[in-house]
Design an enzyme around this catalytic site. Structure first.
Site, PDB file in Angstrom:
ATOM      1  N   HIS A 109      34.178 -22.999  -8.165  1.00 35.24           N
ATOM      2  CA  HIS A 109      33.816 -21.629  -8.513  1.00 35.24           C
ATOM      3  C   HIS A 109      33.704 -21.474 -10.028  1.00 35.24           C
ATOM      4  O   HIS A 109      34.236 -22.283 -10.794  1.00 35.24           O
ATOM      5  CB  HIS A 109      34.843 -20.657  -7.947  1.00 35.24           C
ATOM      6  CG  HIS A 109      34.804 -20.557  -6.456  1.00 35.24           C
ATOM      7  ND1 HIS A 109      35.558 -19.658  -5.747  1.00 35.24           N
ATOM      8  CD2 HIS A 109      34.073 -21.239  -5.528  1.00 35.24           C
ATOM      9  CE1 HIS A 109      35.312 -19.786  -4.462  1.00 35.24           C
ATOM     10  NE2 HIS A 109      34.420 -20.752  -4.299  1.00 35.24           N
ATOM     11  N   GLU A 111      35.145 -19.414 -12.041  1.00 34.79           N
ATOM     12  CA  GLU A 111      36.459 -19.296 -12.676  1.00 34.79           C
ATOM     13  C   GLU A 111      37.104 -20.673 -12.838  1.00 34.79           C
ATOM     14  O   GLU A 111      37.695 -20.980 -13.878  1.00 34.79           O
ATOM     15  CB  GLU A 111      37.396 -18.417 -11.820  1.00 34.79           C
ATOM     16  CG  GLU A 111      36.856 -17.036 -11.531  1.00 34.79           C
ATOM     17  CD  GLU A 111      36.042 -16.942 -10.239  1.00 34.79           C
ATOM     18  OE1 GLU A 111      36.086 -15.867  -9.622  1.00 34.79           O
ATOM     19  OE2 GLU A 111      35.360 -17.913  -9.861  1.00 34.79           O
ATOM     20  N   CYS A 140      40.879 -18.728  -6.632  1.00 33.11           N
ATOM     21  CA  CYS A 140      40.671 -18.567  -8.079  1.00 33.11           C
ATOM     22  C   CYS A 140      41.708 -17.631  -8.683  1.00 33.11           C
ATOM     23  O   CYS A 140      42.115 -17.824  -9.832  1.00 33.11           O
ATOM     24  CB  CYS A 140      39.259 -18.064  -8.358  1.00 33.11           C
ATOM     25  SG  CYS A 140      38.005 -19.335  -8.041  1.00 33.11           S
TER      26      CYS A 140
END
Length: 185
Positions: A109, A111, A140
């Site tokens: 992801h 993040e 995350c």
């Protein structure tokens, strides 16, 4: 021109600068109309997400401290792995719905990539803010918490109720940013 003449010119220039600075005034006292830092960093997150090759959701992240960018990230497979637009999506192949089984995906992801980038270059994220195009998933959220990031600003939702619970219990401030209107959640 002799060195003595150059010396006299530099003294005169110095005196001119000194006189100018003595009379320096700010004449425009109207409030400047610049967008907020939050708007600026959200716009950057939206620009960064354009690097993603995800078929379903492009996400961008910007980690900031004291209005300085520390790291950026977007959702993308690990370095050296084929991009999402080059292979079949495992989530599609297995019929996995959005918000479910986030771990079943080739990509990291946004993040995760931003936090990894900061770590790779030895940049501390303690006390930083992360600006995101989308609210983080709970995976995350855990990484954001453990990275010491104290504030999350996002502009689009994500269907994972565990995220709010984790942030609430750990004191991470979450702000939804929508078209210039900020709302602390």
């Amino acid at each position: 021109m002799s060195s003595y003449e150059s010396f006299l010119i530099s003294i005169m220039r110095s005196k001119q600068i000194e006189d100018f600075l003595k009379t320096f005034r700010v004449t425009n006292t109207e409030q400047r109309t610049r967008e907020s830092w939050e708007s600026y960093f959200i716009k950057l997150a939206h620009l960064i997400k354009e690097r993603s090759s995800c078929h379903h959701r492009q996400v961008g992240a910007v980690i900031v401290k004291e209005n300085r960018i520390l790291a950026t990230g977007y959702n993308q497979p690990p370095s050296g792995f084929p991009h999402c637009n080059e292979i079949e999506c495992i989530r599609d192949a297995l019929g996995i719905k959005p918000g479910e089984n986030q771990e079943i995906c080739y990509a990291a992801h946004a993040e995760q990539n931003a936090i990894s980038q900061a770590s790779k270059f030895g940049i501390s994220t303690r006390g930083a803010t992360i600006f995101l195009t989308h609210k983080p998933c709970s995976v995350c959220a855990r990484l954001i918490i453990n990275a010491g990031i104290s504030r999350v600003v996002y502009s689009e939702g994500y269907p994972d109720p565990l995220t709010e619970f984790l942030f609430e219990k750990t004191g991470v401030i979450v702000t939804f940013f929508d078209s210039g209107i900020e709302e602390v959640i």
